[in-house]
Structures are given as structure tokens and as C-alpha cells.
Design a protein around this motif. Structure first.
Motif, PDB file in Angstrom:
ATOM      1  N   GLU A   1       1.202  -1.349   0.277  1.00  0.00           N
ATOM      2  CA  GLU A   1       0.137  -0.369   0.416  1.00  0.00           C
ATOM      3  C   GLU A   1       0.930   1.446  -0.301  1.00  0.00           C
ATOM      4  O   GLU A   1       0.393   1.935  -0.248  1.00  0.00           O
ATOM      5  N   LYS A   2       1.760   1.813   0.634  1.00  0.00           N
ATOM      6  CA  LYS A   2       2.815   2.635   0.933  1.00  0.00           C
ATOM      7  C   LYS A   2       3.270   2.360  -0.606  1.00  0.00           C
ATOM      8  O   LYS A   2       3.473   3.816  -0.963  1.00  0.00           O
ATOM      9  N   TRP A   3       4.356   1.568  -1.309  1.00  0.00           N
ATOM     10  CA  TRP A   3       4.612   1.961  -2.609  1.00  0.00           C
ATOM     11  C   TRP A   3       3.869   2.560  -3.280  1.00  0.00           C
ATOM     12  O   TRP A   3       3.670   3.428  -4.187  1.00  0.00           O
TER      13      TRP A   3
ATOM     14  N   TYR B   1      -4.268  17.336 -11.594  1.00  0.00           N
ATOM     15  CA  TYR B   1      -2.903  16.574 -11.415  1.00  0.00           C
ATOM     16  C   TYR B   1      -3.122  14.699 -12.025  1.00  0.00           C
ATOM     17  O   TYR B   1      -1.999  13.853 -11.516  1.00  0.00           O
ATOM     18  N   GLU B   2      -4.429  14.015 -12.114  1.00  0.00           N
ATOM     19  CA  GLU B   2      -4.449  12.572 -12.006  1.00  0.00           C
ATOM     20  C   GLU B   2      -4.495  12.731 -13.528  1.00  0.00           C
ATOM     21  O   GLU B   2      -4.296  12.971 -14.618  1.00  0.00           O
ATOM     22  N   TYR B   3      -3.912  11.414 -13.540  1.00  0.00           N
ATOM     23  CA  TYR B   3      -2.668  10.844 -15.053  1.00  0.00           C
ATOM     24  C   TYR B   3      -4.018  10.761 -15.478  1.00  0.00           C
ATOM     25  O   TYR B   3      -5.288   9.570 -14.870  1.00  0.00           O
ATOM     26  N   GLN B   4      -4.210  11.333 -16.886  1.00  0.00           N
ATOM     27  CA  GLN B   4      -5.740  10.709 -17.476  1.00  0.00           C
ATOM     28  C   GLN B   4      -5.115  10.074 -19.074  1.00  0.00           C
ATOM     29  O   GLN B   4      -6.218   9.243 -19.489  1.00  0.00           O
ATOM     30  N   GLY B   5      -3.782   9.586 -19.896  1.00  0.00           N
ATOM     31  CA  GLY B   5      -3.722   9.931 -20.746  1.00  0.00           C
ATOM     32  C   GLY B   5      -4.285  10.789 -21.934  1.00  0.00           C
ATOM     33  O   GLY B   5      -5.724  11.659 -21.703  1.00  0.00           O
TER      34      GLY B   5
ATOM     35  N   VAL C   1       2.813   6.082  -3.036  1.00  0.00           N
ATOM     36  CA  VAL C   1       4.609   7.290  -3.089  1.00  0.00           C
ATOM     37  C   VAL C   1       3.959   7.032  -4.607  1.00  0.00           C
ATOM     38  O   VAL C   1       4.462   8.170  -5.536  1.00  0.00           O
ATOM     39  N   LEU C   2       3.823   5.733  -5.289  1.00  0.00           N
ATOM     40  CA  LEU C   2       4.084   5.664  -7.032  1.00  0.00           C
ATOM     41  C   LEU C   2       2.705   7.077  -6.718  1.00  0.00           C
ATOM     42  O   LEU C   2       3.152   7.913  -8.390  1.00  0.00           O
ATOM     43  N   GLU C   3       1.684   7.226  -6.436  1.00  0.00           N
ATOM     44  CA  GLU C   3       0.498   8.409  -7.009  1.00  0.00           C
ATOM     45  C   GLU C   3       1.166   9.241  -6.257  1.00  0.00           C
ATOM     46  O   GLU C   3       1.152  11.043  -7.339  1.00  0.00           O
TER      47      GLU C   3
END
Length: 346
Positions: free
Chosen positions: A1-3, A159-163, A6-8
Motif C-alpha cells: 500500500e505504501k509503494w 494532476y490526476e494522470y488521464q492519458g 508513493v507512486l501516486e
């Protein structure tokens, strides 16, 4: 869950940095080259930043309609340049980006035309203030931030990545729904578009989330929804700052609707107090992000639908959705795909 968290964080950080680069390079290169060098969502947002900047400069320049009328020609020239690009040999991704950019640019051109017809002369007039405007706010550690304004509402870009996603063709009806949504969010309320099936209630809410780069989760409601399900749902969305769009909301049983009202009221009180954490339904220390929002869509008058209780109605701003202008939508879609005689074909 932590990684995963961090990715987000790093996705958001990367998009912030790329937004700074996209805005800096916009005026340094020809627009027809610039659009293919940056992510789709940042190309759309940065284009809107400079469109808003140019409109405001045109309104301030002369104090009459001449400035805006000359910019009207510039908008048409930009659009014809993009239309010429559709004839090139493009990759699937580039064609998707170009089609989406033309769709948003057509709406921008129509808004300038409308403002010229309405005789808008100042940036303080309602004819300009009612538009969803994207701005670049300089400063901060990264060099600047994207922000969106409408009337007296102000939102930071999510800044939510949407493609490379397609966007909705904006009609005057879409603009009215946007105004209701932003006005409701400013007061920490939800919005409730209602109207017949197939009029674009859910799609408009999803498109608004794309404009702001917020995640939007659509859930189809039924009479099987329980208060425990909604409790987990709202708790998760509050922690990640996402929007919920509850489709056919009035199919839920009246007993459950009453509990949903108390759940949403708890979150609203915390949002109004600008709290970072809240006790939600007896569970302490739940994280709350300020982007959280709930929207409900309804088809009134259908069989098996429930009337909403009053304590739930007050948490949502109602907006009536009528049948959209299909001819106009067809024209914009055809034009975005490279058809020159889009008006006649539509």
C-alpha cells in the motif's frame, strides 16, 4: 500500500514539472509542433491557459469590440491550422490528441463569437466570468500551478494522470451544468443533474472531472445498495479526494437514502471546517482531501423511483438536463476528424 501511495505522489509531481515545461515552451515553438511534444491533458490545459490570457488581453486592449473581433480571426486561423494537420500521416495517439484539441478549440471559438455578439467589453462582465477559465499561477517550488476559475469559484488542478482521452463536445447546456457544479462545490455541496435517459448527465460530470484532472468514479445504483456499502465507498473517496457520480440515485431504498444524507452531512461539515481528518460514522482519524465531491443523476418520473428525503435534497444543487443539440455535436465531431464540409454533413 505504501509503494502505491508513493507512486501516486510521483505521478502528480511528474505532471506538475511537465506542466511547467509545456507552459514555458508554448510561445517558443509553432503551435502545430508544440502539441505533439507534451502529454495530451497538459496540451489541452496549457492551450486553455493561453486562450484565456489572449481573450483577457483583447478585452483590456481597446475597451471596445475591435480587440475581441480581431482575436476572433486569430481563433479561426488556429483552428484551420489544426484542421490541416488531420490530413497528415499521424499515429493513433497523435490523431486522438488532435481530435480532442480541435473539439476544445471549436468551443473556445464559439465562446469568442458569443461574447462578440453579446457585446462583452470587460473581463469583469458576467459574459466572461461565467466561462470555465484556466490560469497559470506563477510561484511555488515548481515554478507555477494550473488553476481553474468560474464566477467566484476557484479550483487547483488535480494532476490526476488521464492519458489521451476524448472530450465531450461542449454545448450551451454543458456550460450551464458546469456552472451549477462549480457553484455547488464552492459551497461544499453536490450537484444533481436530472432529465431523460441519454441526455449526457453522467458524461458531463465525467468531463468536468477531466477538466479539473480529478478522479471520478461512476457507480450504478440499484435497490440492492445498503448503507454499509455507501459508508465504505464515501470513506475511500474522501481519503483519495475523488468524485463520485451515483447514477440513477433515486432507485435506492428510502431507508438507505436517509442514512446516506447523514453520511454526506458529516463529510460536508468537515469540508466547511477545512479539516484534514474527520470521524466518519464512528471511525476516527479518516483522512479527508478537499477535492472530494458527490454528484447524483436521476431520471424523474420512471417506475420504481423514490422521492428523495428533504435532508438529502438540501445537499445537492438541482440542474435540469434537456435533449442536447445533436446537429451541433455531429458537426464538431466531423470537423475534429478532418471533414471540411462538417456543417453540411451534420
Amino acid at each position: 500500500e505504501k509503494w502505491l501511495l508513493v507512486l501516486e505522489q510521483f505521478i502528480v509531481l511528474t505532471l506538475r514539472r511537465m506542466a511547467v515545461v509545456a507552459v514555458k515552451e508554448y510561445e517558443a515553438k509553432p503551435r502545430t509542433e508544440w502539441i505533439f511534444e507534451h502529454p495530451c491533458q497538459l496540451v489541452l490545459s496549457a492551450s486553455q491557459v493561453f486562450w484565456c490570457r489572449d481573450v483577457e488581453a483583447a478585452l483590456k486592449a481597446t475597451g471596445d469590440l475591435h480587440g475581441l473581433a480581431s482575436y476572433q480571426q486569430a481563433c479561426r486561423k488556429q483552428l484551420s491550422e489544426l484542421a490541416m494537420l488531420t490530413g497528415r500521416d499521424l499515429t493513433r495517439l497523435q490523431r486522438g490528441l488532435l481530435s480532442t484539441l480541435i473539439t476544445t478549440d471549436v468551443h473556445s471559438r464559439d465562446l469568442v463569437d458569443q461574447m462578440v455578439d453579446d457585446g462583452v467589453l470587460s473581463v469583469a462582465e458576467f459574459g466572461w466570468q461565467k466561462q470555465l477559465r484556466t490560469a497559470w499561477e506563477a510561484g511555488g517550488a515548481d515554478g507555477g500551478e494550473l488553476a481553474l476559475r468560474q464566477n467566484n469559484s476557484h479550483f487547483g488542478y488535480g494532476y490526476e494522470y488521464q492519458g489521451c482521452q476524448s472530450r465531450l463536445v461542449c454545448t450551451p447546456l454543458t456550460d450551464r451544468i458546469y456552472m451549477t457544479v462549480t457553484g455547488a462545490l464552492r459551497l461544499c455541496l453536490g450537484a444533481a443533474p436530472s432529465g431523460p435517459a441519454g441526455t449526457g448527465k453522467t458524461e458531463t460530470v465525467k468531463d468536468m472531472a477531466k477538466c479539473l484532472a480529478f478522479p471520478c468514479i461512476v457507480y450504478n445504483c440499484s435497490d440492492g445498495v445498503t448503507y454499509k456499502m455507501t459508508e465504505k465507498f464515501f470513506s475511500g473517496l474522501a481519503q483519495c479526494g475523488a468524485w463520485a457520480c451515483l447514477d440513477e440515485f433515486n432507485r435506492i431504498n428510502i431507508e438507505v437514502l436517509s442514512v446516506i444524507a447523514s453520511q454526506l452531512a458529516e463529510i460536508r461539515h468537515a469540508l466547511l471546517a477545512r479539516a484534514r481528518r474527520l470521524t466518519f460514522q464512528g471511525v476516527p482519524n479518516i483522512e479527508l482531501k478537499p477535492n472530494f465531491g458527490v454528484f447524483i443523476t436521476m431520471n424523474p418520473g420512471y417506475a420504481g423511483r423514490t422521492e428523495l428525503p428533504d435532508n438529502l435534497k438540501v445537499l445537492f444543487r438541482p440542474v435540469a438536463v434537456m435533449t442536447p443539440d445533436f446537429r451541433m455535436i455531429a458537426e464538431v465531431i466531423l470537423f475534429s476528424e478532418g471533414f471540411r464540409d462538417a456543417k453540411a454533413l451534420s
